[in-house]
Enzyme design. Structure first.
Site, PDB file in Angstrom:
ATOM      1  N   THR A 162      45.211  22.734  39.761  1.00  0.00           N
ATOM      2  CA  THR A 162      44.608  23.126  41.034  1.00  0.00           C
ATOM      3  C   THR A 162      43.521  21.531  41.363  1.00  0.00           C
ATOM      4  O   THR A 162      42.974  21.244  40.446  1.00  0.00           O
ATOM      5  CB  THR A 162      43.774  24.214  41.148  1.00  0.00           C
ATOM      6  OG1 THR A 162      44.903  25.216  40.773  1.00  0.00           O
ATOM      7  CG2 THR A 162      43.217  24.599  42.396  1.00  0.00           C
ATOM      8  N   ARG A 284      46.861  51.241  66.256  1.00  0.00           N
ATOM      9  CA  ARG A 284      48.151  51.559  66.398  1.00  0.00           C
ATOM     10  C   ARG A 284      48.363  52.899  66.680  1.00  0.00           C
ATOM     11  O   ARG A 284      48.041  53.849  65.982  1.00  0.00           O
ATOM     12  CB  ARG A 284      49.012  51.337  64.970  1.00  0.00           C
ATOM     13  CG  ARG A 284      50.527  51.741  64.971  1.00  0.00           C
ATOM     14  CD  ARG A 284      51.392  50.701  66.028  1.00  0.00           C
ATOM     15  NE  ARG A 284      52.722  51.052  65.616  1.00  0.00           N
ATOM     16  CZ  ARG A 284      53.804  50.714  66.455  1.00  0.00           C
ATOM     17  NH1 ARG A 284      53.612  50.144  67.620  1.00  0.00           N
ATOM     18  NH2 ARG A 284      55.124  50.936  66.135  1.00  0.00           N
ATOM     19  N   GLN A 295      46.996  62.331  58.299  1.00  0.00           N
ATOM     20  CA  GLN A 295      46.333  62.364  57.009  1.00  0.00           C
ATOM     21  C   GLN A 295      47.119  61.436  56.053  1.00  0.00           C
ATOM     22  O   GLN A 295      46.093  60.870  54.786  1.00  0.00           O
ATOM     23  CB  GLN A 295      46.655  63.749  56.555  1.00  0.00           C
ATOM     24  CG  GLN A 295      45.918  64.288  54.859  1.00  0.00           C
ATOM     25  CD  GLN A 295      46.495  65.808  54.996  1.00  0.00           C
ATOM     26  OE1 GLN A 295      47.403  66.064  54.569  1.00  0.00           O
ATOM     27  NE2 GLN A 295      45.250  66.602  54.866  1.00  0.00           N
ATOM     28  N   HIS A 354      50.737  48.361  58.468  1.00  0.00           N
ATOM     29  CA  HIS A 354      51.009  47.574  59.571  1.00  0.00           C
ATOM     30  C   HIS A 354      52.545  47.659  59.933  1.00  0.00           C
ATOM     31  O   HIS A 354      52.953  47.282  60.997  1.00  0.00           O
ATOM     32  CB  HIS A 354      50.841  45.857  59.264  1.00  0.00           C
ATOM     33  CG  HIS A 354      49.555  45.403  59.434  1.00  0.00           C
ATOM     34  ND1 HIS A 354      48.697  45.963  58.596  1.00  0.00           N
ATOM     35  CD2 HIS A 354      48.864  44.680  60.321  1.00  0.00           C
ATOM     36  CE1 HIS A 354      47.495  45.103  58.768  1.00  0.00           C
ATOM     37  NE2 HIS A 354      47.581  44.756  59.948  1.00  0.00           N
ATOM     38  N   GLY A 356      56.311  47.248  60.518  1.00  0.00           N
ATOM     39  CA  GLY A 356      57.334  45.985  60.717  1.00  0.00           C
ATOM     40  C   GLY A 356      56.428  44.873  60.824  1.00  0.00           C
ATOM     41  O   GLY A 356      56.725  43.802  60.668  1.00  0.00           O
ATOM     42  N   GLU A 379      44.479  32.365  35.289  1.00  0.00           N
ATOM     43  CA  GLU A 379      43.530  32.497  34.194  1.00  0.00           C
ATOM     44  C   GLU A 379      44.050  33.654  33.345  1.00  0.00           C
ATOM     45  O   GLU A 379      42.940  34.239  32.679  1.00  0.00           O
ATOM     46  CB  GLU A 379      42.118  33.000  34.944  1.00  0.00           C
ATOM     47  CG  GLU A 379      41.607  32.019  36.079  1.00  0.00           C
ATOM     48  CD  GLU A 379      41.157  30.566  35.579  1.00  0.00           C
ATOM     49  OE1 GLU A 379      41.498  30.255  34.555  1.00  0.00           O
ATOM     50  OE2 GLU A 379      40.821  30.065  36.202  1.00  0.00           O
ATOM     51  N   THR A 381      47.621  36.043  32.348  1.00  0.00           N
ATOM     52  CA  THR A 381      48.295  37.242  33.052  1.00  0.00           C
ATOM     53  C   THR A 381      47.665  38.602  32.626  1.00  0.00           C
ATOM     54  O   THR A 381      46.865  38.566  31.908  1.00  0.00           O
ATOM     55  CB  THR A 381      49.946  37.111  32.503  1.00  0.00           C
ATOM     56  OG1 THR A 381      49.932  37.356  30.982  1.00  0.00           O
ATOM     57  CG2 THR A 381      50.371  35.914  33.050  1.00  0.00           C
TER      58      THR A 381
END
Length: 401
Positions: A162, A284, A295, A354, A356, A379, A381
């Site tokens: 990185t 929504r 619920q 969300h 689709g 760092e 698994t």
């Protein structure tokens, strides 16, 4: 807006720093993160802003021009930055690990030479352990250093670096047999070298090549690269700490602190996913009412918020344990494991809320859905964390007699 994951017991200075970072994230990162990520563009303007805030020197001691803050302060800042865009937190984190390793293990000359410029952000750090064929088995490193007079000659190929292109200082772990007879345990014959280079790609100094960016599913913007050493000559005074054979322990110390920061990244991404999910659920409408009033969605939001709180609490505990000077590998392993797993689950639940639209690149949750998996492997698994946790628990609870 009320926020989850509040941290008790912070000083006025800590609160001011974190509030400043949060404002920067809201104004400078969140509005542009998705667009930059889709273009896989390095966030230079954001990085310049973090430099002005002094974040590159947040934990570097004041005597070297830093702010001298605690790991907890740093982790809470990383949490805020990751909430905006996880890739930016990666740019900071790798720099910080190298600065931490220098502070803890460097010679006085190395500290004096590097830390003031790292605190100013003029030198950007990266560290390199992994190789194409070793994964989590650090003892299988094949890159090596051979002594030649007052220099070492390094050869080998490193992976998953990185900041590989944008950094100007890389802490590289290799095998060095000098003074370590045949049969020495692998972890006792490793050395960390401080490799200075020019930022960019291609041959960045004689014997050192950064081939280019690795194309990734997520975690874009930040440059992840290989590092190829072919006759790379490094002066002997650039051995971290001045003594060979200590590299494994130096790197593990850095990674232990890095695990707290990966946990903080998981907390930040999970917080953002919750924010997106709870907001969308109130906008929504289905069956004549906002889906937040169903619920099933309320149960999902309750689970998400609880996971955000739990991960944050464990991350804070691990940071405070390290700041106290105590061993924290158990707490850091637990925090990294829980935060990364919960992050994945909270992001997926926000994605489901969300519907689709979560699959559309128009919505931010699509980016988070691709970013979260990196935390499951970065760092160490989940399986490595569980090995660490299990061994430490057996140490603590060993039967007597």
């Amino acid at each position: 807006m009320a926020r989850l994951a509040q941290t008790a017991g912070l000083t006025d200075v800590q609160q001011e720093i974190i509030s400043t970072v949060r404002d920067f994230v809201d104004k400078e990162i969140i509005p542009v993160a998705t667009e930059l990520e889709h273009r896989d563009e390095y966030p230079q303007q954001i990085v310049d802003g973090l430099k002005e805030l002094g974040l590159f020197g947040l934990m570097i001691p004041e005597e070297y021009g830093g702010l001298g803050e605690s790991l907890l302060t740093y982790a809470l800042c990383v949490e805020e930055i990751a909430r905006g865009w996880m890739s930016v937190s990666g740019i900071i984190n790798t720099h910080f690990i190298v600065a931490y390793m220098l502070k803890q293990h460097g010679t006085q000359e190395q500290k004096d030479h590097f830390l003031p410029r790292m605190a100013a952000g003029d030198i950007r750090g990266a560290f390199s352990m992994s190789e194409p064929g070793l994964g989590s088995d650090v003892s299988a490193i094949t890159s090596k250093a051979v002594r030649d007079g007052d220099e070492y000659v390094l050869t080998g190929q490193k992976m998953w670096l990185t900041n590989g292109g944008t950094s100007s200082l890389v802490a590289v772990l290799v095998k060095s047999d000098e003074g370590h007879p045949e049969g020495t345990a692998p972890h006792k014959s490793m050395t960390t070298f401080l490799v200075e280079k020019e930022p960019g790609f291609g041959e960045v100094r004689p014997g050192l090549t950064i081939p280019g960016k690795i194309d990734k599913m997520g975690y874009k913007g930040v440059d992840t690269t290989e590092l190829i050493m072919d006759g790379l000559r490094i002066p002997a005074d650039r051995v971290l700490g001045g003594v060979t054979g200590r590299g494994f322990y130096q790197m593990m110390d850095g990674v232990e602190v890095g695990r707290v920061n990966v946990a903080a990244r998981g907390c930040g991404v999970a917080q953002r996913a919750f924010e997106l999910g709870v907001s969308y659920a109130q906008q929504r409408h289905t069956f004549g009412k906002p889906i937040a009033q169903h619920q099933a969605i309320q149960f999902k939001l309750a689970e998400m918020a609880t996971k955000v709180e739990a991960a944050h609490a464990m991350m804070v505990n691990a940071a405070r344990k390290k700041d106290s000077g105590e061993r924290n590998d158990l707490e850091a392993g637990m925090a990294k494991y829980l935060a990364s797993e919960y992050c994945k689950e909270v992001v997926e639940d926000a994605f489901r809320i969300h519907g689709g639209y979560g699959f559309s690149k128009e919505y931010e949750i699509e980016r988070l859905y691709r970013e979260a998996p990196m935390l499951l492997i970065g760092e160490g698994t989940a399986e490595i964390q569980k090995m660490i946790i299990g061994r430490r628990l057996l140490e603590e609870y060993r039967l007597q007699g």
